[in-house]
Design a protein around this motif. Structure first.
Motif, PDB file in Angstrom:
ATOM      1  N   GLN A   1       0.818  -1.211   0.000  1.00 10.19           N
ATOM      2  CA  GLN A   1       0.000   0.000   0.000  1.00 10.19           C
ATOM      3  C   GLN A   1       0.853   1.263   0.000  1.00 10.19           C
ATOM      4  OE1 GLN A   1      -3.240  -0.048   2.855  1.00 10.19           O
ATOM      5  NE2 GLN A   1      -3.315   2.177   2.929  1.00 10.19           N
ATOM      6  N   SER A   2       2.038   1.171   0.583  1.00 10.66           N
ATOM      7  CA  SER A   2       2.937   2.325   0.635  1.00 10.66           C
ATOM      8  C   SER A   2       3.674   2.544  -0.684  1.00 10.66           C
ATOM      9  CB  SER A   2       3.965   2.142   1.750  1.00 10.66           C
ATOM     10  OG  SER A   2       4.837   1.051   1.456  1.00 10.66           O
ATOM     11  N   GLY A   3       3.565   1.584  -1.601  1.00  8.99           N
ATOM     12  CA  GLY A   3       4.263   1.673  -2.884  1.00  8.99           C
ATOM     13  C   GLY A   3       5.572   0.925  -2.919  1.00  8.99           C
ATOM     14  N   ALA A   4       6.029   0.406  -1.781  1.00 11.65           N
ATOM     15  CA  ALA A   4       7.292  -0.333  -1.732  1.00 11.65           C
ATOM     16  C   ALA A   4       7.119  -1.725  -2.339  1.00 11.65           C
ATOM     17  CB  ALA A   4       7.783  -0.446  -0.296  1.00 11.65           C
ATOM     18  N   LYS A   5       8.112  -2.173  -3.069  1.00 12.04           N
ATOM     19  CA  LYS A   5       8.117  -3.539  -3.608  1.00 12.04           C
ATOM     20  C   LYS A   5       8.821  -4.442  -2.612  1.00 12.04           C
ATOM     21  CE  LYS A   5       7.965  -2.683  -8.625  1.00 12.04           C
ATOM     22  NZ  LYS A   5       7.786  -1.222  -8.618  1.00 12.04           N
ATOM     23  N   LEU A   6       8.126  -5.517  -2.193  1.00 15.06           N
ATOM     24  CA  LEU A   6       8.684  -6.471  -1.239  1.00 15.06           C
ATOM     25  C   LEU A   6       8.360  -7.888  -1.699  1.00 15.06           C
ATOM     26  CD1 LEU A   6       7.641  -4.683   2.084  1.00 15.06           C
ATOM     27  CD2 LEU A   6       9.944  -4.799   1.121  1.00 15.06           C
ATOM     28  N   PRO A   7       9.218  -8.862  -1.388  1.00 13.98           N
ATOM     29  CA  PRO A   7       8.996 -10.236  -1.842  1.00 13.98           C
ATOM     30  C   PRO A   7       7.977 -10.967  -0.972  1.00 13.98           C
ATOM     31  CG  PRO A   7      10.991 -10.134  -0.543  1.00 13.98           C
ATOM     32  CD  PRO A   7      10.495  -8.723  -0.652  1.00 13.98           C
ATOM     33  N   THR A   8       7.250 -11.881  -1.587  1.00  8.06           N
ATOM     34  CA  THR A   8       6.269 -12.683  -0.853  1.00  8.06           C
ATOM     35  C   THR A   8       6.772 -14.102  -0.582  1.00  8.06           C
ATOM     36  OG1 THR A   8       5.194 -13.317  -2.920  1.00  8.06           O
ATOM     37  CG2 THR A   8       4.337 -11.371  -1.787  1.00  8.06           C
ATOM     38  N   SER A   9       7.783 -14.540  -1.333  1.00  7.86           N
ATOM     39  CA  SER A   9       8.366 -15.861  -1.108  1.00  7.86           C
ATOM     40  C   SER A   9       9.665 -15.974  -1.895  1.00  7.86           C
ATOM     41  CB  SER A   9       7.399 -16.991  -1.517  1.00  7.86           C
ATOM     42  OG  SER A   9       7.209 -16.993  -2.922  1.00  7.86           O
ATOM     43  N   HIS A  10      10.451 -16.986  -1.533  1.00  8.03           N
ATOM     44  CA  HIS A  10      11.700 -17.276  -2.229  1.00  8.03           C
ATOM     45  C   HIS A  10      11.798 -18.778  -2.454  1.00  8.03           C
ATOM     46  CE1 HIS A  10      13.196 -13.239  -1.133  1.00  8.03           C
ATOM     47  NE2 HIS A  10      12.711 -13.496   0.066  1.00  8.03           N
ATOM     48  N   LYS A  11      12.366 -19.161  -3.579  1.00  8.32           N
ATOM     49  CA  LYS A  11      12.686 -20.560  -3.815  1.00  8.32           C
ATOM     50  C   LYS A  11      14.176 -20.749  -3.571  1.00  8.32           C
ATOM     51  CE  LYS A  11       9.005 -21.471  -7.157  1.00  8.32           C
ATOM     52  NZ  LYS A  11       8.687 -21.828  -8.564  1.00  8.32           N
ATOM     53  N   PHE A  12      14.493 -21.695  -2.682  1.00 11.71           N
ATOM     54  CA  PHE A  12      15.877 -21.973  -2.335  1.00 11.71           C
ATOM     55  C   PHE A  12      16.078 -23.473  -2.360  1.00 11.71           C
ATOM     56  CE2 PHE A  12      19.007 -22.589   1.278  1.00 11.71           C
ATOM     57  CZ  PHE A  12      20.124 -22.374   0.477  1.00 11.71           C
ATOM     58  N   MET A  13      16.728 -23.967  -3.421  1.00 17.16           N
ATOM     59  CA  MET A  13      16.875 -25.400  -3.640  1.00 17.16           C
ATOM     60  C   MET A  13      15.477 -26.032  -3.652  1.00 17.16           C
ATOM     61  SD  MET A  13      20.264 -25.988  -1.231  1.00 17.16           S
ATOM     62  CE  MET A  13      20.330 -27.748  -1.513  1.00 17.16           C
ATOM     63  N   VAL A  14      15.207 -26.991  -2.746  1.00 14.22           N
ATOM     64  CA  VAL A  14      13.888 -27.635  -2.745  1.00 14.22           C
ATOM     65  C   VAL A  14      12.945 -26.951  -1.740  1.00 14.22           C
ATOM     66  CG1 VAL A  14      14.834 -29.842  -3.457  1.00 14.22           C
ATOM     67  CG2 VAL A  14      14.615 -29.326  -1.013  1.00 14.22           C
ATOM     68  N   PHE A  15      13.392 -25.848  -1.146  1.00 10.12           N
ATOM     69  CA  PHE A  15      12.617 -25.197  -0.096  1.00 10.12           C
ATOM     70  C   PHE A  15      11.894 -23.964  -0.621  1.00 10.12           C
ATOM     71  CE2 PHE A  15      16.477 -27.070   1.792  1.00 10.12           C
ATOM     72  CZ  PHE A  15      15.892 -28.039   2.591  1.00 10.12           C
ATOM     73  N   ASN A  16      10.779 -23.674   0.019  1.00  8.66           N
ATOM     74  CA  ASN A  16      10.057 -22.438  -0.257  1.00  8.66           C
ATOM     75  C   ASN A  16      10.064 -21.593   1.015  1.00  8.66           C
ATOM     76  OD1 ASN A  16       8.311 -20.668  -1.854  1.00  8.66           O
ATOM     77  ND2 ASN A  16       6.708 -21.267  -0.410  1.00  8.66           N
ATOM     78  N   LEU A  17      10.671 -20.428   0.944  1.00  9.91           N
ATOM     79  CA  LEU A  17      10.725 -19.528   2.091  1.00  9.91           C
ATOM     80  C   LEU A  17       9.578 -18.536   1.966  1.00  9.91           C
ATOM     81  CD1 LEU A  17      14.577 -18.847   2.261  1.00  9.91           C
ATOM     82  CD2 LEU A  17      13.261 -20.744   3.226  1.00  9.91           C
ATOM     83  N   ASP A  18       8.481 -18.852   2.621  1.00 10.50           N
ATOM     84  CA  ASP A  18       7.272 -18.048   2.508  1.00 10.50           C
ATOM     85  C   ASP A  18       7.342 -16.863   3.462  1.00 10.50           C
ATOM     86  OD1 ASP A  18       4.527 -17.628   1.557  1.00 10.50           O
ATOM     87  OD2 ASP A  18       3.985 -18.081   3.626  1.00 10.50           O
ATOM     88  N   MET A  19       6.944 -15.679   2.989  1.00 13.52           N
ATOM     89  CA  MET A  19       6.980 -14.465   3.798  1.00 13.52           C
ATOM     90  C   MET A  19       5.610 -14.108   4.362  1.00 13.52           C
ATOM     91  SD  MET A  19      10.176 -14.081   3.281  1.00 13.52           S
ATOM     92  CE  MET A  19      10.573 -12.537   4.062  1.00 13.52           C
ATOM     93  N   GLY A  20       4.624 -14.966   4.113  1.00 20.55           N
ATOM     94  CA  GLY A  20       3.280 -14.707   4.620  1.00 20.55           C
ATOM     95  C   GLY A  20       2.636 -13.521   3.916  1.00 20.55           C
TER      96      GLY A  20
END
Length: 243
Positions: free
Chosen positions: A217-236
Motif C-alpha cells: 500500500q505504501s508503494g514499496a516492492k517487497l517479496p512474498t516468497s523465495h525458492k531456495f533449492m527444494v525449499f520455499n521460504l514463505d513471507m506470509g
C-alpha cells in the motif's frame, strides 16, 4: 566367549544403523557440493558497481520503501513481525513468546510470555534470539534496499553469459559480517535472484529466487516468497503502510 560375540554383534548393528542413515546424507552433500559450489567472484569496485546498485534501487522504488513507516510479515509461518520502521522498533513473536525490540537500544527491549511481561533469568536469551531472528528474516524481506548500508562493498561482476551482476559484501554489522551476495537482475534492474557466500551455508554460491514481488500500500516492492533449492521460504502476508 558367547558374551563377547553378542557385544560384537550389537556394535555391528549400531554401526550398520549409523551407516544406513549417514551414508545417503554424505552422498547427497557430495553431489550438491560438486554441482553447486562456486568460488566467490572478484568483481570490480567503483562507479560502475554503484551505478548498477542505484539502477536496482530505482527499479524497486526505493523512495517508497524509505517512506514506508510500518511493515508486517511472517517468515516460514514461524516468526511474526510488526516492524515500526520509523521508530526503529519491532514486535517479534514465535510460539508463546513476544519480544518488543528496541533496535536503537537493545537493552530497552521487553519480553512477554503470553500477555504477561517476563523479567526472569532467560530474558536476555529471548532478546538475543529475537535479534537473531530479526536480522535473518528481515534480510530476506529488504536485502535489496541494504546495498548501500554502512560497511558494504559493491563490485561489478560479469557473469559467464555476459550479464552484469552486483556483488555486495557486508564487512560488518548484522549477525554474520563478511557474507557476500551476488545479485542477478532483469533487463529493468529488478532483482531475479542472488547467490550466497555465507558462513551459515556449507556450500558456496547457492542461489535463491527474488521474483515473487508485491507492491504494498505504501508503494514499496517487497517479496512474498523465495525458492531456495527444494525449499520455499514463505513471507506470509506482506504489509507495508505509510502511517
Amino acid at each position: 566367549m558367547p558374551k563377547a560375540s553378542k557385544t560384537k554383534r550389537i556394535f555391528k548393528i549400531i554401526g550398520g544403523i549409523i551407516i544406513f542413515f549417514t551414508l545417503p546424507s554424505l552422498l547427497f552433500f557430495g553431489f550438491m557440493y560438486l554441482k553447486y559450489d562456486e568460488d566467490l567472484p572478484t568483481g570490480k569496485l567503483g562507479t560502475e558497481a554503484d551505478q548498477l546498485a542505484t539502477t536496482m534501487l530505482n527499479a524497486l522504488n526505493e523512495e517508497a520503501y524509505l517512506n514506508t513507516d510500518y511493515i508486517e510479515w511472517t517468515f516460514k509461518s514461524r516468526h511474526h513481525y510488526k516492524w515500526y520502521k520509523n521508530d526503529n522498533t519491532c514486535e517479534v513473536s514465535w510460539d508463546a513468546m513476544t519480544v518488543i525490540l528496541d533496535l536503537d537500544n537493545i537493552n530497552n527491549s521487553k519480553v512477554f510470555a503470553g500477555e504477561q511481561e517476563y523479567n526472569g533469568s532467560e530474558k536476555q536469551d529471548y532478546i538475543n534470539k529475537a535479534v537473531k531472528y530479526f536480522n535473518n528474516d528481515s534480510f530476506w524481506l529488504v536485502a535489496p534496499y541494504k546495498v548501500f548500508d554502512k560497511g558494504t562493498e559493491r563490485r561489478l561482476v560479469t557473469t559467464e553469459n555476459g550479464e552484469k551482476a552486483l556483488l555486495v559484501t557486508y564487512t560488518k554489522g548484522g549477525s554474520t559480517p563478511g557474507d557476500s551476495y551476488l545479485w542477478h537482475l532483469d533487463k529493468n534492474g529488478l532483482p531475479k535472484s542472488f547467490q550466497m557466500w555465507v558462513d551459515i551455508l556449507p556450500i558456496d554460491g547457492l542461489e535463491a529466487s527474488w521474483d515473487q514481488w508485491t507492491t504494498t500500500q505504501s508503494g514499496a516492492k517487497l517479496p512474498t516468497s523465495h525458492k531456495f533449492m527444494v525449499f520455499n521460504l514463505d513471507m506470509g502476508e506482506v504489509i507495508g503502510l505509510k502511517l
